[in-house]
Write an enzyme that holds these catalytic residues in place. Structure first.
Site, PDB file in Angstrom:
ATOM      1  N   SER A  45       0.717  -1.181  -0.079  1.00 49.28           N
ATOM      2  CA  SER A  45       0.005  -0.164  -0.048  1.00 49.28           C
ATOM      3  C   SER A  45       0.767   1.485   0.003  1.00 49.28           C
ATOM      4  CB  SER A  45      -1.021   0.181   1.154  1.00 49.28           C
ATOM      5  OG  SER A  45      -0.168   0.161   2.568  1.00 49.28           O
ATOM      6  N   ARG A 208      -8.395   2.511   6.572  1.00 51.02           N
ATOM      7  CA  ARG A 208      -7.632   3.538   6.071  1.00 51.02           C
ATOM      8  C   ARG A 208      -7.737   5.044   6.866  1.00 51.02           C
ATOM      9  NH1 ARG A 208      -5.435   0.154   3.691  1.00 51.02           N
ATOM     10  NH2 ARG A 208      -4.978  -0.322   1.430  1.00 51.02           N
ATOM     11  N   GLU A 237      -0.167   9.245   6.343  1.00 51.89           N
ATOM     12  CA  GLU A 237       1.081   8.220   6.762  1.00 51.89           C
ATOM     13  C   GLU A 237       2.164   8.483   5.801  1.00 51.89           C
ATOM     14  OE1 GLU A 237      -0.428   4.263   6.684  1.00 51.89           O
ATOM     15  OE2 GLU A 237      -1.650   4.563   8.157  1.00 51.89           O
ATOM     16  N   HIS A 254      -0.070   0.831  11.318  1.00 58.58           N
ATOM     17  CA  HIS A 254      -0.737   0.444  10.103  1.00 58.58           C
ATOM     18  C   HIS A 254      -0.020  -1.218  10.024  1.00 58.58           C
ATOM     19  CE1 HIS A 254      -2.450   1.206   5.929  1.00 58.58           C
ATOM     20  NE2 HIS A 254      -2.807  -0.024   6.374  1.00 58.58           N
ATOM     21  N   GLY A 257      -2.897  -5.931   9.811  1.00 55.22           N
ATOM     22  CA  GLY A 257      -2.955  -7.129   8.911  1.00 55.22           C
ATOM     23  C   GLY A 257      -1.377  -7.824   8.758  1.00 55.22           C
ATOM     24  N   TYR A 258      -0.631  -7.418   9.553  1.00 51.32           N
ATOM     25  CA  TYR A 258       0.655  -7.925   9.498  1.00 51.32           C
ATOM     26  C   TYR A 258       1.324  -9.312  10.138  1.00 51.32           C
ATOM     27  CZ  TYR A 258       3.101  -4.205   6.951  1.00 51.32           C
ATOM     28  OH  TYR A 258       3.292  -3.305   6.007  1.00 51.32           O
TER      29      TYR A 258
END
Length: 373
Positions: A45, A208, A237, A254, A257-258
């Site tokens: 992203s 987001r 960001e 952020h 989702g890691y």
């Protein structure tokens, strides 16, 4: 075939190496000159795939983003140039669900909450929103959905309005970023809506950053009736509004989702898409890329309570670790991107197998693997 990929995308060489020569580059700093000979571009992203970046990419045939969101990719441009495009919808939905579950359990512990019976509004009922809802339902929370596009397509009976959603005890946002049209999500949570929220209401954003008006939130948080905020994403960001961080319950860079599985799944989905385009079958399996977890299995001696569920979840993933690191390094040059690039290994709840004499169906609903796994 020359393949250029974000250096933070895991397993690129293992998967794509059989298809061509792989070059890894910093995603946020890719240049047009670096793509001059590229046949394939793989991003996350942080890379803006636009006319400027592709100005010299005359050979480019395929662009893939290992993410759910696609607002960073100019898809009309790709279509006009005949460049195939693929994304990874749902790749990190389980990871984001685990993140929100951990956050809910932390909030419950801090505030003495019994989550069963509390209301949770999911804004955005896609793959990620549904994963969050599954965890919340397993906790006994009353879940409702706000998703105007789906309400129009499927019938309004299963959905509520945004104004109704913002009355829930907890509101969790899982929408893509769109700036135009009836359902634009840019500043969906705007100054007027922020001002109307109840004091100490719990809000979560793992979608987001621009979906929330961060400056308006800061003004609300500095007042007499602050909100309880869980923020994984931020406006602008990596140059975020650092003054807002001390006014949050949980703040992270952020990384919702890691998980190891989520990132690997995103890369594998692009590998599968490119193989399909090339008319060949994938020769690798996702499971073969993952190492054994630190803890393989546990045997439980008591039925699951909220406290026990919290201990089990946080054995696998505790969001407080990421929050502490984020706050500790806040303000250091390059910290936001560095924490993402050097993110510590994190597994999904399915990596832990639970065993015991009593029925464990309730715990399996959170994603933990059964004994027969």
């Amino acid at each position: 075939m020359k393949i250029v990929a974000d250096e933070n995308m895991p397993h690129v060489r293992e998967l794509f190496g059989e298809l061509g020569e792989v070059t890894l580059l910093p995603g946020r700093d890719m240049t047009a000159a670096q793509l001059a000979q590229a046949d394939v571009l793989l991003v996350r992203s942080v890379t803006r795939v636009n006319a400027d970046l592709l100005a010299q990419a005359s050979r480019l045939q395929f662009v893939g983003t290992a993410t759910i969101g696609t607002d960073h990719v100019d898809q009309p441009l790709l279509a006009a140039r005949g460049i195939a495009f693929a994304s990874a919808p749902g790749c990190n939905r389980i990871s984001v669900g685990d993140y929100v579950l951990s956050a809910l359990l932390v909030l419950a512990e801090r505030h003495g909450l019994t989550l069963a019976g509390m209301t949770l509004a999911i804004v955005g009922a896609g793959n990620t929103g549904r994963a969050v809802a599954s965890h919340a339902s397993a906790l006994g929370m009353q879940v409702c959905y706000c998703d105007p596009p789906r309400a129009r397509a499927e019938g309004a009976g299963s959905f509520i309005s945004l104004e109704e959603a913002l009355q829930a005890d907890v509101v969790s946002f899982h929408v893509p970023l769109t700036r135009e049209g009836t359902d634009a999500t840019w500043h969906l949570l705007n100054a007027a809506r922020i001002a109307a929220l109840r004091a100490n209401q719990f809000l979560i954003n793992a979608s987001r950053g621009e979906v929330w008006d961060n400056q308006a939130l800061l003004e609300r948080q500095r007042g007499a009736a602050p909100l309880s905020l869980v923020m994984d994403v931020w406006e602008h960001e990596p140059d975020i509004l650092t003054e807002l961080v001390p006014h949050t319950e949980i703040a992270t860079p952020h990384i919702a989702g890691y998980s190891l599985e989520g990132k690997a799944r995103g890369t594998w989905m692009l590998y599968e898409a490119l193989c399909t385009r090339l008319g060949r079958s994938p020769r690798q399996e996702l499971a073969s890329l993952l190492p054994a977890p630190d803890v393989l299995a546990l045997t439980l001696g008591q039925p699951p309570s909220q406290a026990l569920i919290g201990r089990l979840v946080h054995l696998v993933y505790d969001v407080r670790r990421d929050d502490a690191r984020f706050r500790r390094e806040l303000g250091l040059p390059g910290s936001f991107d560095r924490q993402r690039k050097c993110y510590l290994e994190r597994r999904e709840l399915s990596s832990l197998r639970l065993e015991g004499a009593m029925s464990l169906a309730a715990l399996h609903a959170f994603g933990f693997s059964p004994a027969s796994y």
